[in-house]
Design a protein around this motif. Structure first.
Motif, PDB file in Angstrom:
ATOM      1  N   ARG A  62      61.932  39.214 160.579  1.00  0.00           N
ATOM      2  CA  ARG A  62      61.511  37.911 160.111  1.00  0.00           C
ATOM      3  C   ARG A  62      60.362  37.056 161.059  1.00  0.00           C
ATOM      4  NH1 ARG A  62      66.972  34.936 157.572  1.00  0.00           N
ATOM      5  NH2 ARG A  62      66.865  36.229 155.335  1.00  0.00           N
ATOM      6  N   ILE A  63      60.878  37.448 162.321  1.00  0.00           N
ATOM      7  CA  ILE A  63      60.162  36.868 163.382  1.00  0.00           C
ATOM      8  C   ILE A  63      58.625  37.672 163.365  1.00  0.00           C
ATOM      9  CG2 ILE A  63      59.752  36.738 166.027  1.00  0.00           C
ATOM     10  CD1 ILE A  63      62.619  35.831 166.089  1.00  0.00           C
ATOM     11  N   GLU A  64      59.028  39.094 163.527  1.00  0.00           N
ATOM     12  CA  GLU A  64      57.654  39.952 163.474  1.00  0.00           C
ATOM     13  C   GLU A  64      56.661  39.645 162.600  1.00  0.00           C
ATOM     14  OE1 GLU A  64      57.515  42.088 166.030  1.00  0.00           O
ATOM     15  OE2 GLU A  64      55.570  43.155 165.456  1.00  0.00           O
ATOM     16  N   PHE A 112      56.392  36.840 160.457  1.00  0.00           N
ATOM     17  CA  PHE A 112      56.642  35.401 160.043  1.00  0.00           C
ATOM     18  C   PHE A 112      56.841  35.428 158.659  1.00  0.00           C
ATOM     19  CE2 PHE A 112      53.664  36.117 163.610  1.00  0.00           C
ATOM     20  CZ  PHE A 112      53.898  34.871 164.380  1.00  0.00           C
ATOM     21  N   MET A 120      60.706  31.626 154.194  1.00  0.00           N
ATOM     22  CA  MET A 120      62.120  31.391 154.255  1.00  0.00           C
ATOM     23  C   MET A 120      63.116  32.253 153.026  1.00  0.00           C
ATOM     24  SD  MET A 120      64.156  30.184 156.315  1.00  0.00           S
ATOM     25  CE  MET A 120      66.013  30.674 155.841  1.00  0.00           C
ATOM     26  N   PHE A 157      60.777  26.782 156.538  1.00  0.00           N
ATOM     27  CA  PHE A 157      62.144  26.486 157.161  1.00  0.00           C
ATOM     28  C   PHE A 157      62.771  25.398 156.791  1.00  0.00           C
ATOM     29  CE2 PHE A 157      60.633  29.284 161.305  1.00  0.00           C
ATOM     30  CZ  PHE A 157      60.438  30.002 160.553  1.00  0.00           C
ATOM     31  N   THR A 180      57.061  23.933 161.216  1.00  0.00           N
ATOM     32  CA  THR A 180      57.112  23.943 162.588  1.00  0.00           C
ATOM     33  C   THR A 180      55.951  24.745 163.360  1.00  0.00           C
ATOM     34  OG1 THR A 180      58.126  26.210 162.699  1.00  0.00           O
ATOM     35  CG2 THR A 180      59.735  24.266 162.506  1.00  0.00           C
ATOM     36  N   ASP A 181      55.800  24.505 164.759  1.00  0.00           N
ATOM     37  CA  ASP A 181      54.830  25.148 165.324  1.00  0.00           C
ATOM     38  C   ASP A 181      54.576  26.676 165.028  1.00  0.00           C
ATOM     39  OD1 ASP A 181      53.941  22.549 166.281  1.00  0.00           O
ATOM     40  OD2 ASP A 181      54.600  22.812 168.181  1.00  0.00           O
ATOM     41  N   PHE A 182      55.880  27.148 165.003  1.00  0.00           N
ATOM     42  CA  PHE A 182      55.934  28.653 164.972  1.00  0.00           C
ATOM     43  C   PHE A 182      55.386  29.050 163.368  1.00  0.00           C
ATOM     44  CE2 PHE A 182      58.143  32.231 163.461  1.00  0.00           C
ATOM     45  CZ  PHE A 182      57.752  33.325 164.330  1.00  0.00           C
ATOM     46  N   ALA A 201      51.614  28.717 163.498  1.00  0.00           N
ATOM     47  CA  ALA A 201      50.943  29.901 164.012  1.00  0.00           C
ATOM     48  C   ALA A 201      50.923  31.042 163.048  1.00  0.00           C
ATOM     49  CB  ALA A 201      51.591  30.071 165.355  1.00  0.00           C
ATOM     50  N   LEU A 204      48.631  33.976 161.808  1.00  0.00           N
ATOM     51  CA  LEU A 204      48.766  35.375 162.325  1.00  0.00           C
ATOM     52  C   LEU A 204      49.006  36.556 161.363  1.00  0.00           C
ATOM     53  CD1 LEU A 204      50.327  34.642 165.807  1.00  0.00           C
ATOM     54  CD2 LEU A 204      48.271  35.486 165.669  1.00  0.00           C
ATOM     55  N   ARG A 215      52.746  47.794 164.421  1.00  0.00           N
ATOM     56  CA  ARG A 215      53.214  48.186 165.854  1.00  0.00           C
ATOM     57  C   ARG A 215      52.696  49.654 166.238  1.00  0.00           C
ATOM     58  NH1 ARG A 215      57.089  44.255 168.206  1.00  0.00           N
ATOM     59  NH2 ARG A 215      57.517  45.621 169.776  1.00  0.00           N
TER      60      ARG A 215
END
Ligand code: SF4
Ligand code: SF4
Ligand code: SF4
Lengths: 707, 241
Positions: free
Chosen positions: B23-25, B27, B30, B114, B121-123, B126, B130, B147
């Motif tokens: 989820r982080i990798e 983005f 939700m 979220f 949120t800022d994340f 971003a 990205l 990656r």
């Protein structure tokens, strides 16, 4: 020009301490992952990773607040830090003047690296009434290790630094694999399993590990001491004990031998609901395939017989010689910064502080340096409380203490309650002054790993929201007002002071990230050297590892270990068991929550919305409960509801409820505190005679469907 | 070259780190999750508790590729099945075709923030710059091709060098996930699959997944022949794994 940097820090989302790399671009965190150049090898779990959702969480507390309505009414007014600190100072000073310094209590949660601040603040004020979850998590172990060996900390050697990994491992009432509990990291434990010959899992329910283990002992909750003593019985009577260790380095073996005779395999099988053959097999494996270690879970310390349980386990380690040997239980050498506990130990406990400790006369092991929380609660309820002012940081006592209804009443009776937190929760709602706290991504601090062979730098990556402060700043600023000579000009100076023995400053350490004694820097077999005692030996009164505890004898406790039935069980209270026929254990944890934390973090909540109780399918059928039904769980103290999960891996006579849960999204002041939290069911009436630990994980209950 | 993953059921502890890392990798919105955990708790005298960390299998005979009418879903030379968001028309044939339910249609209601209606949120802000998520298209695990490609361009080795290895593999605290080249008999993954009898999910579908599972006992008490000295080698902390 965009600015992008990678900041190294340390995760504090559980009791672990994984190395972390945080990518920050123009002040925004855009990525977070494990740091491969740390002892946790670049791994991180879902809790730590989801920290991203802590930052900018709309419910974060941003400013100091003061209560304007009735306690718990939810009426607040924003105030400045100065006003908040002024009020705290004057309330504390007033209370000290009227009632003495012991009227101030300082409380903390699991103390992930900040215990030293709690204790220093308390001692600098002149009180030792510290309310901590220690007595139900970790402290009984440390206390008993201290008594038996003279040294307070033993941890499993998962590292192979001495050339050997444990050959036999016992995972006892613990799921280290999902918890990284006590900073014995899951990644180390799981890695060590690649080298293990025998894995023995002692747990009332099946887990991924137990179903692949050499042996799984599905024990009746609360009878672990009997099992340990039964294993010692077998080991001694079959002549399997470590003769070299026992003959040269221990005290009281003959007396222990005599004591364990009553714990025959047959009798222990009956007590524990285990098969006699399995007990014998476990004993033989552990004694024959050495080195070995035992991972002790805090579920054992959430029982009113925990002192003897932990003690029996240490004696089991002793008879098998699994002390200080590579691949066994180790007391690790600390890094050059020294033991960080010195940060508060340098302020000694005075006789006055000791005298003021609530519960110290009754629970002489558990309440020797900190308060007995349940006694504080009882006093508050009875209106004869020593504690008048309660300064609470980093944990919600309202959730983790036994018998929530009483705790609630107690909290209503506190004269003045200060609470620091990141979010509004049941504890925060009852405060008079509420202080906004920073997240670990928003602070500079030093993380002190429980096994004590390393400390790690927590480096600030972004600013906290609004006016939130890191815990260390809160402690320092309150400390400066109450005892200016004993606190610091600022946090940086305090951190410099913390690492000064390593001849470095905080700034140096912040760049280093980790200060550790690992590999060849560790010393095994310390008792064979002058390390503790000239000519060898343990730092206990007899200079030996004490199966027969001279200290306990002096204190008037039984000097030998024994098994005591839980305060409430089919055996100790058969009449009650007619109405409440099932054994209730409350030890169920999910890997993505940490105690009461994270049910408001969307990613983590998405993994499991409602608290779950595990019930055997046959039992569920008997009570008309189907998978996914809400089920009432009732004990003599009250009832809660959790969602039933039919699970064939649990004993049919036991149910396992999820611990420490509330629903942040439900309205205050309780936020669902009484809906599903198993401490509504637990009892604070029977406590361990030494440590005061209440029965949280072995009680009686009945279940039925929520209609 | 054929990238593959091995999931060790003896190690997986159901911690959900792989899900969070993905989820982080990427983005992920939700409502979206590329990998999933499937719990197995069998009954009987010795119930087994297992967790299958599942994600797109990057099947070599991929039914999703076959049914895609626009060519949006296709297979790369290295075996990875990817979706071109510009070509995907959201017909969802592939979702029905995938026998493993590893594809998700990004509908409007799945494209949630979220804290919907409260704050972005800022994340997340971003992330919008990205990593692209196109509502109305289908998504799935892509073996972290970003990656892999960036890593290979730097001369790194996927499965060995972190930078070139999928996020979920790197983060797994249990080190249950192994990534590497299935075509290379000397790769760690090929060795594991061979030694530990790796198996694919539902071989009867004839899809030839690139994700394998391995299972077994913990400890070597039943296999004395494995008692060799290599087990006693001390590990050095902080070493690359
Ligand atoms: S990160 Fe690893 S251990 Fe955790 S759930 Fe995923 S595969 Fe399992
Ligand atoms: S798992 Fe499903 S989506 Fe992935 S390649 Fe196979 S068929 Fe296609
Ligand atoms: S390989 Fe990459 S895309 Fe696939 S599940 Fe893992 S992290 Fe997600």
């Amino acid at each position: 020009m965009s600015e992008k940097k990678i900041i190294k820090t340390t995760c504090k989302s559980c009791h672990g301490g994984c190395g972390v790399l945080v990518t920050v671009e123009n002040g925004t965190i855009i990525h977070i992952e494990g740091n491969p150049d740390t002892p946790t090898l670049g791994t991180m779990c879902s809790k730590g990773l989801s920290s991203i959702q802590h930052i900018n969480h709309p419910d974060r507390l941003k400013y100091p607040l003061k209560r304007t309505g009735k306690r718990g009414e939810g009426k607040w007014q924003r105030i400045s830090w100065d006003e908040a600190l002024d009020t705290i100072e004057s309330k504390m000073k007033e209370s000290i003047e009227k009632y003495g310094p012991s009227s101030i209590a300082v409380s903390q949660g699991t103390g992930r690296g900040y215990n030293r601040y709690t204790h220093r603040l308390a001692r600098s004020i002149g009180t030792a009434n510290i309310i901590t979850p220690g007595y139900i998590c970790h402290s009984p172990r440390l206390g008993m290790y201290g008594l038996v060996t003279g040294y307070g900390r033993l941890y499993c050697d998962y590292h192979g630094w001495g050339g050997e990994f444990p050959k036999t491992q016992i995972s006892w009432a613990k799921q280290l694999e999902i918890s990284s509990a006590d900073s014995e990291m899951a990644v180390w434990f799981l890695n060590s399993l690649k080298h293990v010959k025998n894995l023995i899992v002692i747990d009332p329910r099946e887990t991924a590990l137990s179903s692949r283990a050499t042996l799984w002992l599905q024990i009746r909750p609360g009878t672990d001491a009997a099992l340990a003593l039964g294993m010692i019985n077998i080991i001694i009577n079959e002549g399997l004990w470590d003769k070299e260790f026992v003959d040269n380095w221990t005290y009281g073996f003959d007396k222990l031998k005599e004591r364990v005779q009553e714990y025959t395999p047959e009798k222990v099988a009956e007590i524990t609901w285990l098969k006699k053959e399995d007990i014998i097999k476990a004993a033989r494996l552990f004694a024959e395939d050495t080195p070995g270690c035992i991972q002790v879970g805090s579920s054992l310390e959430r029982q009113a017989n925990c002192g003897q349980t932990v003690r029996s386990i240490i004696c089991l380690l002793g008879v098998t010689g699994n002390i200080e040997r590579p691949g066994s239980m180790m007391s690790w050498i600390v890094p050059d910064s020294g033991l960080l506990e010195e940060f508060f130990q340098e302020l000694p406990l005075t006789d006055e502080m000791r005298k003021g400790i609530v519960g110290s006369e009754t629970y002489r092991m558990g309440a020797a340096r900190t308060a007995h929380s349940d006694s504080v609660v009882k006093q508050l309820v009875n209106g004869d409380s020593v504690v008048k002012v309660w300064f609470s940081v980093g944990g919600q006592q309202i959730l983790h203490l036994a018998n929530t209804q009483e705790v609630l009443q107690a909290i209503h009776n506190v004269d003045f309650l200060v609470h620091a937190d990141q979010f509004m929760g049941p504890m925060a709602e009852h405060a008079d002054i509420l202080l906004p706290a920073a997240h670990w991504l928003e602070m500079d601090d030093i993380y002190n790993m429980h096994p004590r062979f390393m400390i790690e730098a927590i480096n600030k990556t972004v600013d906290p929201p609004g006016e939130a402060w890191p815990d260390n700043k809160i402690f320092n600023e309150v400390g400066r007002r109450m005892a200016p000579d004993l606190w610091f000009e600022n946090v940086e100076k305090m951190l410099d002071y913390t690492v000064r023995k390593a001849n470095i400053t905080w700034k140096d350490f912040s760049k280093m990230g980790v200060l550790a004694k690992i590999g060849k820097d560790q010393i095994y077999y310390k008792y064979k050297t002058d390390y503790w005692k000239k000519g060898g030996g343990f730092p206990a009164p007899t200079g030996k590892f004490e199966f027969f505890s001279t200290v306990l004898e002096d204190m008037g406790y039984d000097a030998l270990p024994y098994f005591q039935e839980p305060g409430e069980s089919p055996v100790s209270t058969p009449e009650l068991a007619k109405e409440y026929p099932l054994v209730l254990s409350t030890g169920y944890r999910q890997p993505f929550y940490f105690l009461s934390q994270y049910r408001n973090i969307p990613w983590l909540r998405s993994f499991q919305k409602d608290p779950v109780v595990q019930i055997h399918p046959d039992t569920a059928k008997e009570y008309g409960i189907e998978d996914g039904d809400w089920a009432w769980i009732e004990s003599p103290r009250g009832r809660i509801k959790q969602k039933a999960r039919l699970f064939p891996g649990i004993h049919p006579k036991v149910i396992m409820a999820t611990a420490n849960c509330f629903n942040p999204e439900e309205p205050g002041p309780l936020h669902g505190l009484l809906t599903s939290n198993p401490n509504v069911l637990t009892s604070n009436d029977h406590c361990d005679p030494m440590f005061g630990s209440p029965d949280l994980t072995a009680l009686l209950c009945k279940v039925y469907k929520v209609e | 070259m054929r990238w593959g993953m091995a999931v060790d059921l003896t190690q997986c502890v159901r911690c959900y780190a792989c899900v969070a890392a993905c989820r982080i990798e990427h983005f992920l919105p939700m409502g979206m999750s590329w990998p999933r955990l499937v719990a197995m708790e069998t009954g009987g005298d010795s119930p087994t508790v297992s967790t299958y960390s599942v994600r797109c299998n990057q099947c070599q005979n991929a039914p999703c590729v076959e049914v895609c009418p626009t060519g949006a879903t296709y297979q790369r030379e290295d075996g990875i099945v990817v979706i071109d968001q510009d070509k995907c028309v959201g017909c969802r044939y592939c979702i029905i075709a995938c026998p493993y339910q590893n594809r998700t249609f990004l509908s409007k209601d799945k494209d949630k923030g979220f804290f919907p209606g409260r704050v972005e949120t800022d994340f997340e802000k971003a992330g919008k710059k990205l990593y692209r998520h196109q509502v109305g298209t289908t998504e799935k695990c892509n073996f972290c091709v970003e990656r892999i490609d960036a890593g290979l361009a730097k001369g790194l080795k996927p499965g060995v060098d972190r930078e070139a290895t999928p996020a979920c593999v790197n983060t797994c605290p249990a080190q249950a996930l192994t990534f590497g080249d299935l075509d290379d008999p000397n790769s760690e993954i090929s060795r594991l699959i061979k030694e530990k009898n790796g198996f694919q999910l539902h071989p009867e579908y004839d899809t030839d997944p690139s994700v394998y599972f391995i299972d077994g006992k913990i400890g070597y008490s039943d296999e004395p022949e494995l008692r060799d000295d290599s087990r006693q080698e001390p590990a050095s902390a902080g070493a690359e794994r």
